[in-house]
Design a protein around this motif. Sequence first.
Motif, PDB file in Angstrom:
ATOM      1  N   PRO A  52     -10.863 -35.958  39.338  1.00  0.00           N
ATOM      2  CA  PRO A  52     -10.747 -37.052  40.309  1.00  0.00           C
ATOM      3  C   PRO A  52      -9.957 -36.656  41.551  1.00  0.00           C
ATOM      4  O   PRO A  52      -8.985 -35.913  41.442  1.00  0.00           O
ATOM      5  CB  PRO A  52     -10.000 -38.147  39.544  1.00  0.00           C
ATOM      6  CG  PRO A  52      -9.656 -37.603  38.216  1.00  0.00           C
ATOM      7  CD  PRO A  52     -10.241 -36.253  38.049  1.00  0.00           C
ATOM      8  N   PRO A  53     -10.375 -37.157  42.719  1.00  0.00           N
ATOM      9  CA  PRO A  53      -9.581 -36.919  43.927  1.00  0.00           C
ATOM     10  C   PRO A  53      -8.334 -37.787  43.886  1.00  0.00           C
ATOM     11  O   PRO A  53      -8.235 -38.680  43.040  1.00  0.00           O
ATOM     12  CB  PRO A  53     -10.516 -37.381  45.050  1.00  0.00           C
ATOM     13  CG  PRO A  53     -11.387 -38.400  44.401  1.00  0.00           C
ATOM     14  CD  PRO A  53     -11.524 -38.015  42.960  1.00  0.00           C
ATOM     15  N   GLU A  54      -7.401 -37.540  44.805  1.00  0.00           N
ATOM     16  CA  GLU A  54      -6.223 -38.403  44.908  1.00  0.00           C
ATOM     17  C   GLU A  54      -6.694 -39.855  45.084  1.00  0.00           C
ATOM     18  O   GLU A  54      -7.597 -40.106  45.873  1.00  0.00           O
ATOM     19  CB  GLU A  54      -5.420 -37.996  46.137  1.00  0.00           C
ATOM     20  CG  GLU A  54      -3.982 -37.665  45.841  1.00  0.00           C
ATOM     21  CD  GLU A  54      -3.308 -37.091  47.053  1.00  0.00           C
ATOM     22  OE1 GLU A  54      -2.808 -37.889  47.850  1.00  0.00           O
ATOM     23  OE2 GLU A  54      -3.335 -35.844  47.184  1.00  0.00           O
ATOM     24  N   GLY A  55      -6.151 -40.766  44.359  1.00  0.00           N
ATOM     25  CA  GLY A  55      -6.584 -42.160  44.492  1.00  0.00           C
ATOM     26  C   GLY A  55      -7.689 -42.517  43.508  1.00  0.00           C
ATOM     27  O   GLY A  55      -8.079 -43.686  43.398  1.00  0.00           O
ATOM     28  N   GLY A  56      -8.219 -41.529  42.797  1.00  0.00           N
ATOM     29  CA  GLY A  56      -9.221 -41.796  41.756  1.00  0.00           C
ATOM     30  C   GLY A  56     -10.642 -41.885  42.292  1.00  0.00           C
ATOM     31  O   GLY A  56     -10.877 -41.841  43.499  1.00  0.00           O
ATOM     32  N   PHE A  57     -11.593 -42.009  41.382  1.00  0.00           N
ATOM     33  CA  PHE A  57     -13.004 -42.114  41.748  1.00  0.00           C
ATOM     34  C   PHE A  57     -13.298 -43.484  42.370  1.00  0.00           C
ATOM     35  O   PHE A  57     -12.605 -44.471  42.074  1.00  0.00           O
ATOM     36  CB  PHE A  57     -13.884 -41.922  40.505  1.00  0.00           C
ATOM     37  CG  PHE A  57     -13.813 -40.532  39.913  1.00  0.00           C
ATOM     38  CD1 PHE A  57     -14.073 -39.409  40.685  1.00  0.00           C
ATOM     39  CD2 PHE A  57     -13.507 -40.348  38.567  1.00  0.00           C
ATOM     40  CE1 PHE A  57     -14.020 -38.127  40.138  1.00  0.00           C
ATOM     41  CE2 PHE A  57     -13.450 -39.073  38.011  1.00  0.00           C
ATOM     42  CZ  PHE A  57     -13.704 -37.964  38.804  1.00  0.00           C
TER      43      PHE A  57
END
Length: 311
Positions: free
Chosen positions: A301-306
Amino acid sequence: MSGLTEDQVAFFRENGYLVLPDYLSQTEITSLLEETNTLLNDFSLETHPLTQFTTGDDDSTAHVGDDYFLNSGDKIRFFFEPDALTTEPDPLTGRAALLKPKNLAVNKIGHSLHTLSPPFKAVSLNERNAAIARSLGFVDPRVLQSMLICKQPSIGGAVPSHQDSEFLYTDPPSAVGWWYALQDAGPGNGTLGMWKGSHKGRKGGHIKRRFARKEGSLGTEFIQNEGPSLPRGQEEEKVSEPTEDELEILHVNAGSLVLIHGNVVHKSEKNTSERSRYAYTFHVIEGGEGWEYDERNWLQPPEGGFSKLYQ
Ligand SMILES: O=C(O)CCC(=O)C(=O)O
């Protein structure tokens, strides 16, 4: 927004896929094709590692695990058809060389069109798709990746049989693919082939292997799945019965949406025709409590989530 009808949900649960013809408007198709052509014509080759893309599981595909691929989850990156590149490096540059113009050499573009490309974002993160997710019982659906699959004329490579939850594993499995034909797709130009009902445990639909990051080194490998192998609610189907294989070769027009259950076995053939077969796909997983995203999945996941589908 109405989502799916009861009959459509029943078809999906029985067969592991569902075709919704004319899901995209002509305006949406045109805008997505224009964006596709812009992306294919405008990307720079200068900084590109000339990475090929295949989904096979033999050692010759080890390049898939390189940095360019593994860090593409929050970017728009370009992966070439193996048949569009020389097998020997160019003696001057030390890199493979293109055998085709770059716009005809790309196998796929990924993996964050749904956040970075406005036209693709508009057809992905919207209330209409949220309504479909509600119909399928999602609690907190997250769009985690998106791809434009180009299937170039005469060289567009085959996608071997696979289940999407092998690549996007949650505990328990929850992935569903949204696959849009941007051009007509039928036998001869690499359309989808679905094994009807193969997502069911009694038809062998368990997730037995997973595509994972190698521990301690760069790259990816298939590992045995030791976690749950069927989505919540499907576990009771674990009995083994002899079944017949039923391969359905889909014939879908541009604008159709095909929903693909994460456990259904499917594939596509090489495009041997003279016309391209562009398709756009994104995948949704359950982000709700009680579903764990696996830390060894190739995509993290990227920062901040999917991206949330429910706003
Ligand atoms: O578009 C294709 O040819 C294959 C797509 C597919 O198998 C997938 O999205 O899981």
